[in-house]
Design a protein around this motif. Structure first.
Motif, PDB file in Angstrom:
ATOM      1  N   PHE A   1      56.322  68.899  42.281  1.00 21.45           N
ATOM      2  CA  PHE A   1      55.855  69.873  43.263  1.00 21.45           C
ATOM      3  C   PHE A   1      55.813  69.212  44.639  1.00 21.45           C
ATOM      4  CE2 PHE A   1      53.996  71.357  39.352  1.00 21.45           C
ATOM      5  CZ  PHE A   1      53.990  72.736  39.459  1.00 21.45           C
ATOM      6  N   GLU A   2      56.015  70.013  45.689  1.00 18.16           N
ATOM      7  CA  GLU A   2      55.806  69.575  47.069  1.00 18.16           C
ATOM      8  C   GLU A   2      55.327  70.771  47.891  1.00 18.16           C
ATOM      9  OE1 GLU A   2      59.367  67.968  48.649  1.00 18.16           O
ATOM     10  OE2 GLU A   2      59.389  66.219  47.342  1.00 18.16           O
ATOM     11  N   PRO A   3      54.358  70.628  48.805  1.00 18.24           N
ATOM     12  CA  PRO A   3      53.453  69.481  48.890  1.00 18.24           C
ATOM     13  C   PRO A   3      52.444  69.536  47.748  1.00 18.24           C
ATOM     14  CG  PRO A   3      52.759  71.161  50.419  1.00 18.24           C
ATOM     15  CD  PRO A   3      54.030  71.676  49.801  1.00 18.24           C
ATOM     16  N   ILE A   4      51.870  68.426  47.407  1.00 18.05           N
ATOM     17  CA  ILE A   4      50.932  68.375  46.299  1.00 18.05           C
ATOM     18  C   ILE A   4      49.954  67.224  46.502  1.00 18.05           C
ATOM     19  CG2 ILE A   4      52.163  66.800  44.738  1.00 18.05           C
ATOM     20  CD1 ILE A   4      50.662  70.189  43.674  1.00 18.05           C
ATOM     21  N   ASP A   5      48.769  67.389  45.976  1.00 19.47           N
ATOM     22  CA  ASP A   5      47.772  66.332  45.938  1.00 19.47           C
ATOM     23  C   ASP A   5      47.506  66.044  44.467  1.00 19.47           C
ATOM     24  OD1 ASP A   5      45.901  64.499  46.657  1.00 19.47           O
ATOM     25  OD2 ASP A   5      44.493  65.905  47.569  1.00 19.47           O
ATOM     26  N   TYR A   6      46.657  65.084  44.196  1.00 21.02           N
ATOM     27  CA  TYR A   6      46.383  64.720  42.811  1.00 21.02           C
ATOM     28  C   TYR A   6      44.886  64.618  42.557  1.00 21.02           C
ATOM     29  CZ  TYR A   6      51.335  63.605  42.610  1.00 21.02           C
ATOM     30  OH  TYR A   6      52.711  63.700  42.667  1.00 21.02           O
ATOM     31  N   ASN A   7      44.477  65.040  41.373  1.00 18.47           N
ATOM     32  CA  ASN A   7      43.116  64.825  40.931  1.00 18.47           C
ATOM     33  C   ASN A   7      42.955  63.372  40.487  1.00 18.47           C
ATOM     34  OD1 ASN A   7      41.888  67.670  40.903  1.00 18.47           O
ATOM     35  ND2 ASN A   7      43.816  67.958  39.798  1.00 18.47           N
ATOM     36  N   THR A   8      41.726  62.993  40.234  1.00 17.98           N
ATOM     37  CA  THR A   8      41.440  61.604  39.865  1.00 17.98           C
ATOM     38  C   THR A   8      42.121  61.192  38.559  1.00 17.98           C
ATOM     39  OG1 THR A   8      39.386  62.345  38.817  1.00 17.98           O
ATOM     40  CG2 THR A   8      39.250  61.536  41.089  1.00 17.98           C
ATOM     41  N   ASP A   9      42.431  62.155  37.693  1.00 17.66           N
ATOM     42  CA  ASP A   9      43.094  61.829  36.428  1.00 17.66           C
ATOM     43  C   ASP A   9      44.610  61.896  36.528  1.00 17.66           C
ATOM     44  OD1 ASP A   9      43.526  64.519  36.625  1.00 17.66           O
ATOM     45  OD2 ASP A   9      42.705  65.031  34.661  1.00 17.66           O
ATOM     46  N   GLY A  10      45.137  62.118  37.761  1.00 20.75           N
ATOM     47  CA  GLY A  10      46.578  62.126  37.973  1.00 20.75           C
ATOM     48  C   GLY A  10      47.238  63.472  37.857  1.00 20.75           C
ATOM     49  N   THR A  11      46.497  64.521  37.489  1.00 21.01           N
ATOM     50  CA  THR A  11      47.078  65.854  37.392  1.00 21.01           C
ATOM     51  C   THR A  11      47.214  66.465  38.785  1.00 21.01           C
ATOM     52  OG1 THR A  11      44.855  66.694  36.944  1.00 21.01           O
ATOM     53  CG2 THR A  11      46.295  66.329  35.059  1.00 21.01           C
TER      54      THR A  11
END
Length: 327
Positions: free
Chosen positions: A73-83
């Motif tokens: 995906f773009e743009p995207i951020d990540y949760n602490t568990d990498g999802t």
């Protein structure tokens, strides 16, 4: 499949215009939700922008990765568990984060790709909306289906899926096609009759289960080939069947006509312009609580409110949501 909450919504409430699930003609996006759900404001998935009056949330997800598969995906951020975590709104005031997945007056936008799939193990990338944070099933059978105004630049059709509890009902969920639009905007009406199943589960559930035990609405890129498929999806409007597009009660054209509606704050007096007929007006705090109600036909006195940021909401033909700063 992995999915995590990415919800950051300013002043969503169950009192918005009937049937409109999504539109982007305001400075913070709108989602109609069927119930009030308690919200954990301390969790990493939600933050301070998770309001008690908001039941549902958008998420991004990919299929279980197999050897050689690529999904992004773009743009995207990540949760602490990498999802994945979509970039939506500011945690402090609910405003749209520049450079993220929400684009003012355009829609919810994400570029996604999938490659390395096969017929038995397709590569899947998608976004979706869960009706409640607890993923509790709800009944949507009183509606005739969905409609959507969108654009998709990928070389193959997307799939809109009626999400349910897969552990209870299997993976053979009901879906329909969303063709590529070559970058132009398309309006689709999708009654329940257009949904079908892949047919791989032996104990297939009827569509009535998907309607009465609805958990989510998903839009996925499902690629069963080795070649990479990539495109940009923009969702401008989402509603129930019969509402979207030219002539619909929640059509983009109708929203554009109402876009001149404004809330005007002068000192502690709130008034309205660009609204032809009287409509119910609400002032909400950043916890989604209605702190004052009135009518657009007359000025509202905000003298009793504490200083701070509030959201003004007008439900009806004007469909106005606007942030104000009370000093």
């Amino acid at each position: 499949m992995k999915n995590l909450a990415i919800f950051g919504l300013a002043a969503a409430s169950v009192s918005m215009a009937t049937g409109s699930l999504w539109n982007m003609n305001v400075d913070a996006y709108q989602v109609q939700v069927p119930e009030t759900v308690a919200c954990d404001k301390t969790g990493d998935d939600y933050g301070a922008a998770c309001y008690q009056s908001t039941g549902g949330w958008w998420f991004a997800y990919v299929g279980d990765t197999k050897d050689g598969q690529e999904m992004s995906f773009e743009p995207i951020d990540y949760n602490t568990d990498g999802t994945y975590k979509l970039i939506t709104t500011d945690e402090t005031d609910g405003s749209i984060i520049p450079g993220g997945n929400l684009i003012e007056n355009v829609g919810l936008q994400v570029t996604m790709s999938a490659a390395g799939g096969a017929s038995s193990t397709p590569a899947i990338a998608g976004i979706g909306f869960n009706w409640t944070k607890a993923e509790t099933p709800i009944d949507i059978s009183a509606n005739n289906g969905y409609c959507i105004v969108y654009s998709w630049t990928g070389s193959q059709a997307l799939q809109m899926e009626l999400g349910w509890d897969e552990a209870a009902n299997g993976y053979d969920s009901w879906y329909t096609s969303m063709p590529e639009t070559k970058g132009s905007t398309s309006s689709l009406d999708l009654p329940w009759a257009k949904f079908k199943q892949d047919g791989w589960d032996k104990a297939k559930q009827p569509i009535t289960v998907a309607q009465t035990k609805a958990v989510s609405l998903k839009i996925r890129l499902k690629n069963a080939t080795a070649a990479k498929v990539e495109g940009t999806l923009t969702i401008a409007e989402l509603g129930w069947s019969g509402e979207c597009g030219a002539g619909g009660t929640n059509s983009i054209g109708n929203f554009a006509k109402a876009s001149s509606a404004k809330a005007i704050l002068s000192g502690r007096t709130l008034s309205f312009s660009g609204i032809n007929s009287a409509a119910k007006a609400e002032v909400m705090n950043l916890q989604g609580q209605v702190v004052l109600q009135g009518s657009t036909a007359s000025a509202m006195n905000l003298a009793g409110l504490d200083a701070g940021v509030y959201m003004v909401r007008v439900a009806g033909s004007a469909n106005l949501t606007q942030k104000i700063l009370v000093k």
